[in-house]
Design a protein around this motif. Structure first.
Motif, short mmCIF file in Angstrom:
data_model
loop_
_atom_site.label_atom_id
_atom_site.label_comp_id
_atom_site.label_asym_id
_atom_site.label_seq_id
_atom_site.Cartn_x
_atom_site.Cartn_y
_atom_site.Cartn_z
N CYS A 167 -7.33 5.01 2.42
CA CYS A 167 -7.43 3.35 1.22
C CYS A 167 -7.54 2.43 1.95
CB CYS A 167 -6.19 3.47 0.42
SG CYS A 167 -5.40 2.71 1.69
N CYS A 197 -6.64 0.12 1.60
CA CYS A 197 -5.39 -1.31 1.87
C CYS A 197 -4.43 -0.89 2.95
CB CYS A 197 -4.85 -1.44 -0.33
SG CYS A 197 -4.33 0.16 -0.46
N ARG A 198 -4.64 0.30 3.08
CA ARG A 198 -3.93 -0.11 4.11
C ARG A 198 -4.13 -0.48 5.44
NH1 ARG A 198 0.28 3.49 6.55
NH2 ARG A 198 0.56 3.32 8.83
N CYS A 223 1.01 -0.40 -0.09
CA CYS A 223 -0.20 -0.23 -0.45
C CYS A 223 1.12 1.10 -0.26
CB CYS A 223 -0.96 -0.40 1.29
SG CYS A 223 -1.48 1.84 1.62
N PRO A 224 0.94 1.96 -1.05
CA PRO A 224 1.74 3.78 -0.93
C PRO A 224 1.51 4.13 -0.04
CG PRO A 224 0.29 3.33 -3.05
CD PRO A 224 -0.19 2.03 -2.50
N HIS A 225 -0.07 4.16 -0.28
CA HIS A 225 -1.00 5.86 0.23
C HIS A 225 -1.04 5.81 1.65
CE1 HIS A 225 -3.23 3.40 -2.61
NE2 HIS A 225 -2.93 4.75 -2.68
ZN LIG Z 1 -3.12 1.62 0.73
#
Ligand SMILES: [Zn+2]
Ligand SMILES: [Mg+2]
Length: 193
Positions: free
Chosen positions: A103, A105-106, A95-97
């Protein structure tokens, strides 16, 4: 191929503090160091035909601390070093956020795990999550998998927080290798069918 007790299972591994030694925002391969026996642990899973999937929060990307290229560089080097010791990673999800982006996905959100379940035909309630943070245990609870806290990385500090909280790891292990040994025993005893 007929299903075995190992079918549809994955062990989801956190990266920093679980496979490699925790450094703040790892971005350079010169700072990449494997935790003792991490490769051995992963190869043990490989031998038992259990999928090994890294799931990692990498907010350093949205914080502008490193690029996706830097991250992929680190991942390629990580895979290379593991391969040299006979250990294979089936997939890496990140997860790049930034936490503020909210988001899906985190971790402790389950987005990356749901995606992996689709990609690899997994039954999440037969899977395991190993990590050094309570977020790893929380996401395990969210997907009805078994969460194992390792005492490497932030693990010892996180273990102290357990008293206050309501989340309970299925097991607390000294390190990744110890965690994997526990998982193999757990599966062989039919504890998680
Ligand atoms: Zn994410
Ligand atoms: Mg970690």
């Amino acid at each position: 191929m007929a299903d075995s007790i190992y079918s549809h299972r994955a062990v989801f591994l956190d990266r920093d503090g679980t496979i490699n030694i925790e450094v703040d925002y790892l971005k350079n391969i010169k700072d990449l160091r494997l935790i003792r026996d991490a490769a051995k642990a992963i190869s043990f899973l490989n031998q038992n035909k259990i999928k090994v999937i890294i799931v990692t929060n990498q907010s350093g990307i949205s914080r502008g601390l490193f690029s996706i290229d830097d991250l992929e560089n680190v991942h390629n080097e990580l895979k290379r070093r593991l391969r040299r010791k006979g250990a294979y990673i089936d997939a890496i999800y990140y997860c790049p956020h930034h936490p503020d982006e909210e988001c899906l996905c985190r971790k402790p959100k389950d987005g990356m795990f749901r995606q992996a379940a689709k990609d690899f035909d997994l039954k999440l309630n037969k899977c395991y999550v190993i990590g050094d943070k309570l977020t790893d245990i929380k996401v395990a609870n969210n997907i009805s998998a078994m969460g194992i806290l390792v005492r490497t990385g932030y693990g010892r500090l996180e273990q102290n927080k357990l008293r206050e909280g309501d989340i309970e790891p299925a097991h607390i292990a000294e390190d990744l290798c110890d965690a994997v040994k526990w998982i193999i025993k757990n599966i062989n005893r039919g504890k998680n069918d």
